[in-house]
Scaffold this motif. Sequence first.
Motif, short mmCIF file in Angstrom:
data_model
loop_
_atom_site.label_atom_id
_atom_site.label_comp_id
_atom_site.label_asym_id
_atom_site.label_seq_id
_atom_site.Cartn_x
_atom_site.Cartn_y
_atom_site.Cartn_z
N HIS A 132 43.25 50.05 43.96
CA HIS A 132 43.20 48.60 44.14
C HIS A 132 42.15 47.95 43.24
CE1 HIS A 132 43.45 44.81 46.23
NE2 HIS A 132 42.16 44.86 46.54
N GLY A 133 41.07 48.66 42.97
CA GLY A 133 39.97 48.12 42.16
C GLY A 133 40.41 47.73 40.76
N GLN A 134 41.35 48.48 40.20
CA GLN A 134 41.82 48.17 38.85
C GLN A 134 42.55 46.82 38.82
OE1 GLN A 134 43.73 51.32 36.62
NE2 GLN A 134 42.73 52.83 37.91
N GLY A 135 43.27 46.54 39.90
CA GLY A 135 43.92 45.24 40.00
C GLY A 135 42.89 44.11 40.07
N GLU A 136 41.82 44.36 40.82
CA GLU A 136 40.75 43.36 40.92
C GLU A 136 40.08 43.14 39.57
OE1 GLU A 136 37.86 44.14 43.93
OE2 GLU A 136 39.07 43.04 45.39
N ALA A 137 39.85 44.25 38.86
CA ALA A 137 39.22 44.13 37.55
C ALA A 137 40.12 43.32 36.62
CB ALA A 137 38.96 45.52 36.96
N ALA A 138 41.42 43.61 36.67
CA ALA A 138 42.37 42.88 35.82
C ALA A 138 42.37 41.40 36.19
CB ALA A 138 43.76 43.47 35.96
N SER A 139 42.37 41.11 37.49
CA SER A 139 42.30 39.70 37.94
C SER A 139 41.05 39.04 37.42
CB SER A 139 42.29 39.62 39.47
OG SER A 139 43.49 40.09 39.99
N SER A 140 39.93 39.76 37.51
CA SER A 140 38.66 39.16 37.11
C SER A 140 38.61 38.89 35.61
CB SER A 140 37.49 40.04 37.54
OG SER A 140 37.30 41.10 36.63
N LEU A 141 39.49 39.56 34.85
CA LEU A 141 39.57 39.31 33.42
C LEU A 141 40.53 38.17 33.09
CD1 LEU A 141 39.61 43.03 32.29
CD2 LEU A 141 37.86 41.38 31.64
N GLY A 142 41.10 37.57 34.13
CA GLY A 142 41.99 36.43 33.91
C GLY A 142 43.45 36.78 33.79
N MET A 143 43.81 38.02 34.16
CA MET A 143 45.23 38.38 34.10
C MET A 143 45.97 37.75 35.27
SD MET A 143 45.61 42.31 32.97
CE MET A 143 44.70 43.00 31.61
N THR A 144 47.19 37.28 34.99
CA THR A 144 48.05 36.79 36.07
C THR A 144 48.63 38.00 36.79
OG1 THR A 144 49.91 36.76 34.56
CG2 THR A 144 48.68 34.72 34.79
N GLN A 145 49.18 37.78 37.96
CA GLN A 145 49.78 38.87 38.74
C GLN A 145 50.86 39.59 37.94
OE1 GLN A 145 49.08 40.22 41.89
NE2 GLN A 145 47.21 39.10 41.43
N THR A 146 51.67 38.83 37.22
CA THR A 146 52.76 39.42 36.44
C THR A 146 52.20 40.34 35.36
OG1 THR A 146 53.69 37.21 36.65
CG2 THR A 146 54.93 38.80 35.32
N LEU A 147 51.21 39.85 34.64
CA LEU A 147 50.64 40.62 33.55
C LEU A 147 49.96 41.88 34.06
CD1 LEU A 147 50.20 40.60 30.46
CD2 LEU A 147 48.00 39.50 30.87
N LEU A 148 49.22 41.75 35.15
CA LEU A 148 48.51 42.94 35.63
C LEU A 148 49.47 43.96 36.22
CD1 LEU A 148 47.50 43.67 38.83
CD2 LEU A 148 46.49 41.44 38.61
N MET A 149 50.57 43.48 36.77
CA MET A 149 51.60 44.41 37.26
C MET A 149 52.21 45.15 36.07
SD MET A 149 52.98 45.61 39.92
CE MET A 149 52.38 44.56 41.24
#
Lengths: 259, 276
Positions: A132-149
């Motif tokens: 789950h932490g990698q998703g949070e890191a991606a979010s914190s870098l400004g990735m949208t849900q689609t991009l991080l998925m």
Amino acid sequence: MSFDWPFFWHYLLEPSSLYVNGLVLTVALSVVSQLIGTALGLAAALARISRFRAVQAAARFYIWVMRGTPLLVQIVFIYTGLAAANLVRFHDVDVGLFVIAGNVQAGILALSLNEGAYMAEIIRAGIASVDHGQGEAASSLGMTQTLLMRRIILPQAIRLIIPPLGNQFNIMLKNSTLVSIIGVPELLLVTETINSATFRTFELYTVVGLYFLTLTTLWGFAQRWIEIRYSAPSRDGTDTTVSGSRRFTFRNLLNAATR
Amino acid sequence: MGQIDDTLSPDTVIPPADPNVLVEAINVHKWFGTSKVLDGVYLSVRRGETVVIIGPSGSGKTTFVRCLNHLEAIQRGVVRVNGQFIGYRERNGRMVPDRPRNIALQRRDVGMVFQRFNLFAHMTALENIIEAPVHVRGVARTEAEATARALLARVGLSGRENAYPVQLSGGQQQRVAIARALAMRPTVMLFDEPTSALDPEMVGEVLAVIRELAKDGMTMVIVTHEMEFARDVADRVVVMDKGVIVESGTPQHVFVESQHPRLRAFLAKTRLHVAE
């Protein structure tokens, strides 16, 4: 017991064009249905984790229905049932090189819809397995849900998805025989046709069994190769697959095929 | 996340944005279920300032720093970064949850470093760093790679471009994570206990990188248990306890002069009276 060896060898080694067509149709049905089913499964898995309740509910309903009813019933319902109710009729479609018969379309639809429900659960589990932490890191870098998925979660989830996906395709190859009920001339229906003319049931069903065994064995090799390709980086610089060993050797292939 | 829409309650007075203040928390409240974690936190971080948040575990400091880029929703009050409300927008005098796309846009400018590093496991160090610049900011790949190499050099990891996270030590992973956050050219960096998951011998190398950032004038909010580091690096030390800020001031004030009883009790427990 009389086993007609010449008959057996003839049908095993020199299959008629009818039989070869059946084989091609079995493989085509399975591959196409697996591809569509996997795409449906991905869509349903993403729908299950959507932030919209209605989308979640729709996906849950789809999975519930498709996993809760027999595939054979689904096939007859989609082809014969819908036509009898004057809702949907599957007409032959000419795509230039060949014609896709109505019952083939219905067969693919039923196999895909059924497969999608199982794949949805597999893909959902794969997604949930990624830290789950990698998703949070991606979010914190400004990735949208689609991009991080697409960039972070799915590329890692795929490693966990591939082994059960391979298993599903093995099942798909065998389940494709069920569309013989609506007259799709795949291997089983062709076997039945030849049987009704020759009454060599034992020999013919041995042959068709061996054909399926060959298909699933070849797939086992392919699956092993795919698992190695999508292996994860490891501490010592080599790659590891989910099932451990990474080397593409004959022994590993044999293990994969007979697992 | 985010069905709470009554963040602009009558007791929250939002002052106009001050251009010198980069990060602002005004009366931030948060509950996890029925337990209150943040009970009206006020904090302003000026441009170039390094603010270190300390406090006993369970005091809400990690939760608070996560609210600053909306990794946690808040239930009352506002967070403002670069003059923009974070996670919520004003509509008819009320704060309502912002669209996910806007929240993602705002997060581009706020770097975050996590306790557990959270590097992308399927990517090399270099790929981790260029991922967001290339796919979020749209920077050309070659340019992003040049920046990434420079950042890796800055955190002392030249030559490890092609290492995967599993092949790096905790300290190295955390330094890659810092480089990854810096690659987005954030206006502020948030650190959530960046050394808590590290073996003792690796704490120093990570803190050294953060010290350098402070020296370069990066605006930072750092949650840490490293008291000595807090004393050295902080322009201002903020002490949290039970969801509120109980003391705030220069390291000298907080570690030496302040007689706040809860602070003194906490410092006594950490056995590090920085006074000597």
